[in-house]
Design a protein around this motif. Structure first.
Motif, PDB file in Angstrom:
ATOM      1  N   GLY A 103       0.792  -1.230   0.000  1.00 27.09           N
ATOM      2  CA  GLY A 103       0.000   0.000   0.000  1.00 27.09           C
ATOM      3  C   GLY A 103       0.815   1.266   0.000  1.00 27.09           C
ATOM      4  N   VAL A 104       2.135   1.160  -0.173  1.00 25.93           N
ATOM      5  CA  VAL A 104       2.998   2.347  -0.155  1.00 25.93           C
ATOM      6  C   VAL A 104       3.639   2.522  -1.526  1.00 25.93           C
ATOM      7  CG1 VAL A 104       5.021   3.444   0.864  1.00 25.93           C
ATOM      8  CG2 VAL A 104       3.489   2.078   2.301  1.00 25.93           C
ATOM      9  N   THR A 105       3.573   3.728  -2.046  1.00 23.07           N
ATOM     10  CA  THR A 105       4.272   4.075  -3.280  1.00 23.07           C
ATOM     11  C   THR A 105       5.335   5.102  -2.934  1.00 23.07           C
ATOM     12  OG1 THR A 105       2.278   3.720  -4.585  1.00 23.07           O
ATOM     13  CG2 THR A 105       4.039   5.004  -5.603  1.00 23.07           C
ATOM     14  N   ALA A 106       6.575   4.823  -3.301  1.00 17.62           N
ATOM     15  CA  ALA A 106       7.655   5.732  -2.931  1.00 17.62           C
ATOM     16  C   ALA A 106       8.667   5.829  -4.055  1.00 17.62           C
ATOM     17  CB  ALA A 106       8.356   5.234  -1.658  1.00 17.62           C
ATOM     18  N   ASP A 107       9.208   7.014  -4.223  1.00 19.09           N
ATOM     19  CA  ASP A 107      10.269   7.254  -5.194  1.00 19.09           C
ATOM     20  C   ASP A 107      11.172   8.334  -4.635  1.00 19.09           C
ATOM     21  OD1 ASP A 107      11.756   6.984  -7.470  1.00 19.09           O
ATOM     22  OD2 ASP A 107      10.022   7.073  -8.819  1.00 19.09           O
ATOM     23  N   LEU A 108      12.238   8.666  -5.357  1.00 23.91           N
ATOM     24  CA  LEU A 108      13.141   9.694  -4.848  1.00 23.91           C
ATOM     25  C   LEU A 108      13.596  10.604  -5.975  1.00 23.91           C
ATOM     26  CD1 LEU A 108      16.400   9.083  -5.592  1.00 23.91           C
ATOM     27  CD2 LEU A 108      16.000   7.206  -4.023  1.00 23.91           C
ATOM     28  N   ASP A 109      13.974  11.796  -5.579  1.00 26.15           N
ATOM     29  CA  ASP A 109      14.524  12.805  -6.478  1.00 26.15           C
ATOM     30  C   ASP A 109      15.998  12.944  -6.136  1.00 26.15           C
ATOM     31  OD1 ASP A 109      15.372  15.055  -7.805  1.00 26.15           O
ATOM     32  OD2 ASP A 109      14.001  16.439  -6.798  1.00 26.15           O
ATOM     33  N   PRO A 110      16.917  12.462  -6.987  1.00 21.69           N
ATOM     34  CA  PRO A 110      18.339  12.542  -6.655  1.00 21.69           C
ATOM     35  C   PRO A 110      18.798  13.955  -6.323  1.00 21.69           C
ATOM     36  CG  PRO A 110      18.031  11.073  -8.510  1.00 21.69           C
ATOM     37  CD  PRO A 110      16.700  11.730  -8.256  1.00 21.69           C
ATOM     38  N   GLY A 111      18.275  14.944  -7.017  1.00 20.50           N
ATOM     39  CA  GLY A 111      18.671  16.319  -6.729  1.00 20.50           C
ATOM     40  C   GLY A 111      18.355  16.721  -5.304  1.00 20.50           C
ATOM     41  N   ALA A 112      17.203  16.283  -4.816  1.00 23.43           N
ATOM     42  CA  ALA A 112      16.812  16.611  -3.444  1.00 23.43           C
ATOM     43  C   ALA A 112      17.704  15.886  -2.438  1.00 23.43           C
ATOM     44  CB  ALA A 112      15.353  16.236  -3.214  1.00 23.43           C
ATOM     45  N   VAL A 113      18.170  14.693  -2.808  1.00 25.96           N
ATOM     46  CA  VAL A 113      19.083  13.952  -1.923  1.00 25.96           C
ATOM     47  C   VAL A 113      20.397  14.712  -1.778  1.00 25.96           C
ATOM     48  CG1 VAL A 113      20.386  11.814  -1.632  1.00 25.96           C
ATOM     49  CG2 VAL A 113      18.035  11.731  -2.476  1.00 25.96           C
ATOM     50  N   PHE A 114      20.939  15.182  -2.901  1.00 29.22           N
ATOM     51  CA  PHE A 114      22.190  15.941  -2.834  1.00 29.22           C
ATOM     52  C   PHE A 114      21.993  17.253  -2.081  1.00 29.22           C
ATOM     53  CE2 PHE A 114      23.163  13.220  -6.569  1.00 29.22           C
ATOM     54  CZ  PHE A 114      24.356  12.676  -6.112  1.00 29.22           C
ATOM     55  N   ALA A 115      20.841  17.873  -2.266  1.00 25.88           N
ATOM     56  CA  ALA A 115      20.563  19.130  -1.552  1.00 25.88           C
ATOM     57  C   ALA A 115      20.470  18.891  -0.050  1.00 25.88           C
ATOM     58  CB  ALA A 115      19.275  19.761  -2.073  1.00 25.88           C
ATOM     59  N   ARG A 116      19.857  17.777   0.356  1.00 29.10           N
ATOM     60  CA  ARG A 116      19.773  17.464   1.786  1.00 29.10           C
ATOM     61  C   ARG A 116      21.168  17.205   2.344  1.00 29.10           C
ATOM     62  NH1 ARG A 116      18.766  12.855   5.246  1.00 29.10           N
ATOM     63  NH2 ARG A 116      17.526  13.507   7.054  1.00 29.10           N
TER      64      ARG A 116
END
Length: 467
Positions: free
Chosen positions: A69-82
């Protein structure tokens, strides 16, 4: 040239040097803290902090996908920004402000020993009334590979500071940095080829740790080649050509994760009779052996002991307190587990590998214990308790307990699995405290948590016949 005098001079303002300086100052001593690069050191800008920031989001996404029931993805740019938010993009002004607020004098520049109780920084000399502490850390080792000096390479600094994932990444090595960065970049979009000269990963841990991490890396699409080293490298246009086992592989970046050595080559150790490039061998109060007068201390990676940030900080706390005691003429408690003894270095060194699955291990492996002459029994079981089953569908983990049968106390523990790092401190307490197995039986784990694996380990140990 001008001269300055302090009670203590610390060379290196990473977490280890900061701790040594802080504890010495808390004890009423004046302290100068010398830093050639950034206050906060390797860990803050190029190692522990940024690497974990790069790993965390991809691991959280993978964990979410293990639940229905979980859908998840990531934004590499946001990872580098964090990641950048934690490293302040190399701005160390905040940490420098802390040094001043703690009453410590920050000195910018390259510090070198210059004889007894003396440190030079440029044209200035800083003399210590009581102690000099060397906390200069470690530096990467470049492997002897044909052509390695003709191409650009990444070390851990470049890997943790990159602004984007390369299309193709080569990784040489099978230790912590290699495993963590290979998985981080694979999950951020890189095609990763990993070359490991040995036949398993993470050789300082129990074999099951390397086995499960290897399976996970391959599941992430990493081309993991055990028993296959790097024979040579060469430029190939804008790319790098890797020669391995008669095959040529092109990558856009090459990470060399083949170990580190103590940073003593440019620390002036020859002025006090020590050999540059070698670790500073210390006693358990932090005093450097081979230097007369009881004034030179070393802590952290530069000692060659337990090259982990938390262990360096532990050493720094003990050395700082020992410096204070000696400065005030107080007696030292250097007995094992005493206030001024780095006993954990020999018995209870914890380490976490922040791959997915995580690996947490502390104390001795079974092979290490036997090599030390300790009679041991080992229990190895899957992590299959209600807490792990609820935590993630298809949870795949393992736990290992190494018990000294002569004293019936644990001397080593390993956990492998999703989110097991928070289990490690309980094992560290049990090993450092030398808690008898009979007493651990009464340490009841909460239900339903993954820590219930402790009960299963003890049940298995009690039920299996002793060989």
């Amino acid at each position: 040239m001008s001269e300055h005098e302090f009670d203590v001079v610390v060379i290196g303002a990473g977490p280890v040097g900061e701790n040594a300086a802080d504890y010495a100052h808390r004890g009423g001593l004046s302290v100068a803290l010398v830093e050639a690069e950034k206050v906060g050191g390797e860990c803050s800008y190029w190692a522990c902090i940024p690497s974990k920031a790069l790993l965390r989001t991809p691991s959280a996404v993978a964990a979410a996908r293990r639940l229905p029931g979980v859908t998840a993805d990531l934004d590499p740019g946001a990872v580098f920004a964090r990641r950048d938010s934690f490293t302040s993009r190399g701005d160390d002004s905040g940490q420098a402000e802390w040094v001043g607020s703690a009453g410590i004098t920050l000195v910018r520049g390259h510090g070198r020993l210059a004889g007894e109780k003396a440190v030079t920084v440029g044209d200035d000399v800083y003399r210590a009334r009581h102690a000099v502490v060397v906390a200069t850390g470690s530096t990467p080792v470049t492997p002897p590979v044909d052509g390695i000096d003709t191409v650009r390479t990444w070390g851990s600094r470049e890997a943790t500071a990159a602004d984007e994932a390369p299309r193709r990444l080569g990784v040489l090595g099978g230790g912590v940095v290699a495993c963590e960065m290979a998985q981080a970049y694979a999950r951020l979009g890189s095609q990763v080829t990993m070359l490991v000269r040995g036949d398993r990963l993470l050789t300082s841990a129990e074999p099951v740790a390397g086995e499960k991490v290897a399976a996970a890396l391959r599941a992430d699409g990493i081309d993991l080649r055990l028993g296959q080293g790097l024979d040579g490298v060469a430029k190939s246009g804008d790319a790098i050509a890797l020669t391995t086992g008669g095959e040529t592989i092109e990558v856009d970046e090459l990470l060399l994760a083949t170990g580190r050595r103590p940073r003593t080559g440019d620390a002036g150790v020859e002025t006090v009779g020590l050999e540059p490039g070698r670790p500073l061998v210390i006693d358990d109060s932090g005093l450097v052996r081979g230097v007369d007068g009881g004034w030179l201390y070393a802590t952290g990676d530069v000692t060659g002991r337990s090259p982990l940030t938390h262990m360096g900080k532990y050493q720094a706390r003990i050395a700082g307190n020992a410096i204070v005691a000696r400065a005030h003429g107080a007696a030292l408690d250097t007995a094992p587990w005493g206030e001024h003894a780095m006993t954990a270095d020999h018995h209870a060194v914890p380490q976490v590998v922040f791959t997915d699955p995580e690996v947490g291990h502390v104390g001795r492996t079974a092979d290490g214990a036997r090599a030390a002459g300790i009679p041991v029994r080992t229990v190895e079981i899957p992590i299959a308790v209600a807490g792990s089953l609820l935590h993630a569908d298809g949870y795949d983990g393992a736990a290992v307990l190494v018990v000294d049968t002569a004293r019936e106390v644990p001397v080593g523990a390993t956990f492998v699995g999703q989110d097991v790092s928070e289990l490690l401190h309980s094992a560290t307490v049990a090993i450092a405290g030398e808690v008898p197995i009979g007493r651990l039986w009464h340490a009841v784990p909460s239900f339903p948590t993954i820590s219930e694996v402790w009960l299963r380990l003890l049940e298995t140990y009690r039920s299996e016949p002793q060989a």
